[in-house]
Motif scaffolding. Structure first.
Motif, PDB file in Angstrom:
ATOM      1  N   PHE A  78       0.691  -1.286  -0.015  1.00 40.94           N
ATOM      2  CA  PHE A  78      -0.122   0.169   0.000  1.00 40.94           C
ATOM      3  C   PHE A  78       0.929   1.326   0.207  1.00 40.94           C
ATOM      4  N   PRO A  79       0.798   1.991  -0.868  1.00 46.51           N
ATOM      5  CA  PRO A  79       1.745   3.224  -1.067  1.00 46.51           C
ATOM      6  C   PRO A  79       1.731   4.138  -0.133  1.00 46.51           C
ATOM      7  N   TYR A  80       0.859   4.325   1.055  1.00 44.89           N
ATOM      8  CA  TYR A  80       1.119   5.080   1.996  1.00 44.89           C
ATOM      9  C   TYR A  80       1.024   4.719   3.444  1.00 44.89           C
ATOM     10  N   LYS A  81       2.128   4.505   4.130  1.00 42.14           N
ATOM     11  CA  LYS A  81       2.477   3.856   5.302  1.00 42.14           C
ATOM     12  C   LYS A  81       1.971   4.883   6.540  1.00 42.14           C
ATOM     13  N   THR A  82       1.320   4.431   7.454  1.00 41.26           N
ATOM     14  CA  THR A  82       0.828   5.143   8.748  1.00 41.26           C
ATOM     15  C   THR A  82       1.695   5.019   9.647  1.00 41.26           C
ATOM     16  N   PRO A  83       2.276   6.159   9.904  1.00 41.24           N
ATOM     17  CA  PRO A  83       3.391   6.168  10.863  1.00 41.24           C
ATOM     18  C   PRO A  83       3.058   6.220  12.510  1.00 41.24           C
ATOM     19  N   ALA A  84       2.058   5.204  12.635  1.00 42.46           N
ATOM     20  CA  ALA A  84       1.550   4.844  14.062  1.00 42.46           C
ATOM     21  C   ALA A  84       1.344   3.603  14.066  1.00 42.46           C
TER      22      ALA A  84
END
Length: 272
Positions: A209-215
Motif C-alpha cells: 500500500f503506497p502510504y504508510k501510517t506512521p503509528a
C-alpha cells in the motif's frame, strides 16, 4: 495533453482504487493529497460534490472511482483493465459494481467505528503528509470531524455490526468467484481484481500500500485483522498486491507545488 491530476485522501480505499488504476496503466500524474474535513471547498469547486477521488483528465473533473477507471480505459487503453471478451467484460463490471456497493461503504464504516476512538492513529493515516500548521488545525478540529464522520457514515455499534457482516459476506463472495487462474474473471488481472483488493486494503493493510501510517495499529483493529487473516480473501488480497500493485506513476510539477501546499491545508469525508 495536460498531465492528469488526482485529488485524493492518502488512506482511503476508493482513492486507492483510482490511484492503482493510474499506476497500473503507468499514467504519469500529479497527486494532491487533501485532509478529510478541510478539503470540501476545493473539491466542491471542481465537481459540485464533496467526494474524492477526483481526476482532472483532458480538462474534465471526474469523480467516482469507477467513472475514473472508465475514463482511463478510453484515454489509456493499454494495459487494459476491461476484458476484451464481451461476456468477461460484463462480468468484470458486475463484480466491480458489487464490491463498490456491497463492500466499499461497509468496510469503511466498520473500520472507522474501530479507529475513530484513536485520533492519533487517524491523524497519522490521513494527515501525516501535511504541513505542521495543517496538522495542528486538524488536531484542533478532530472532535468535531469525528462527530461529522459518524453522522455522515451512519456509524454506531449496531451499524458497525451490520457492516462487519457485510464485509465478511463480500470476502466469502470473493472466495467463491475466484477462478482456477487466481483471478476473478478469466486468466488475467482486471478491474474486478483491482476493485476487490483496493477496497479490502483498510483491513488487510498490504505492505505494498503506497502510504504508510506512521503509528501503531490500534489493538482492536489488530485483533480484527488477526481474526480474518486466514480467510482466503485476505490471503488473496496480500498476494494480489504483491504481484500487481507495482510502482507509483506519480510525478511532481513545480508549477503545482504552491497549489498542493494550499489545498493540503484545506479539507468529503467519504469517497467513491
Amino acid at each position: 495533453m495536460n498531465t492528469p491530476e488526482l485529488w485524493q485522501f492518502t488512506s482511503s480505499h476508493f482513492n486507492e482504487k483510482a490511484r492503482w488504476a493510474l499506476d497500473f496503466k503507468r499514467v504519469s500524474h500529479i497527486r494532491h493529497s487533501l485532509i478529510p474535513g478541510f478539503h470540501v471547498p476545493a473539491v466542491k469547486r471542481m465537481t459540485g460534490k464533496t467526494h474524492v477521488p477526483v481526476l482532472k483528465l483532458n480538462g474534465a473533473a471526474i469523480s467516482d472511482s469507477s467513472r475514473i477507471i472508465e475514463a482511463l480505459e478510453a484515454a489509456y487503453p493499454d494495459p487494459p483493465l476491461y476484458p476484451s471478451d464481451p461476456d468477461q467484460r460484463r462480468r468484470a463490471l458486475e463484480l466491480e459494481d458489487y464490491f463498490d456497493e456491497e463492500l466499499g461503504p461497509y468496510i469503511r464504516r466498520w473500520i472507522f467505528h474501530v479507529i475513530l476512538p484513536y485520533p492519533k492513529f487517524v491523524r497519522a493515516a490521513f494527515v501525516s503528509h501535511a504541513s505542521a500548521a495543517a496538522q495542528l488545525a486538524q488536531r484542533a478540529m478532530s472532535p468535531l470531524i469525528g462527530v461529522i464522520m459518524r453522522r455522515q457514515m451512519d456509524i454506531s455499534p449496531a451499524t458497525a455490526e451490520i457492516a462487519r457482516n457485510k464485509t465478511i459476506a463480500a470476502m466469502d463472495r470473493l472466495e467463491h468467484e475466484l477462478q482456477p487462474s487466481g483471478f476473478l474473471v478469466g486468466d488475467r488481472f482486471t478491474v474486478a481484481d483491482l476493485t476487490a483488493a483496493a477496497l479490502l486494503s483498510p483491513l488487510v493493510r498490504p505492505p505494498e500500500f503506497p502510504y504508510k501510517t506512521p503509528a501503531p495499529v490500534p489493538e482492536p483493529l489488530a485483533k480484527i485483522r488477526d481474526a480474518v487473516a486466514t480467510h482466503p480473501a485476505y490471503k488473496w488480497t496480500l498476494e494480489t498486491y504483491r504481484q500487481h500493485r507495482g510502482e507509483s506513476a506519480e510525478v511532481t510539477a513545480q508549477s503545482s507545488a504552491a497549489r498542493i501546499k494550499t489545498d493540503a491545508s484545506q479539507t468529503a469525508t467519504t469517497g467513491r
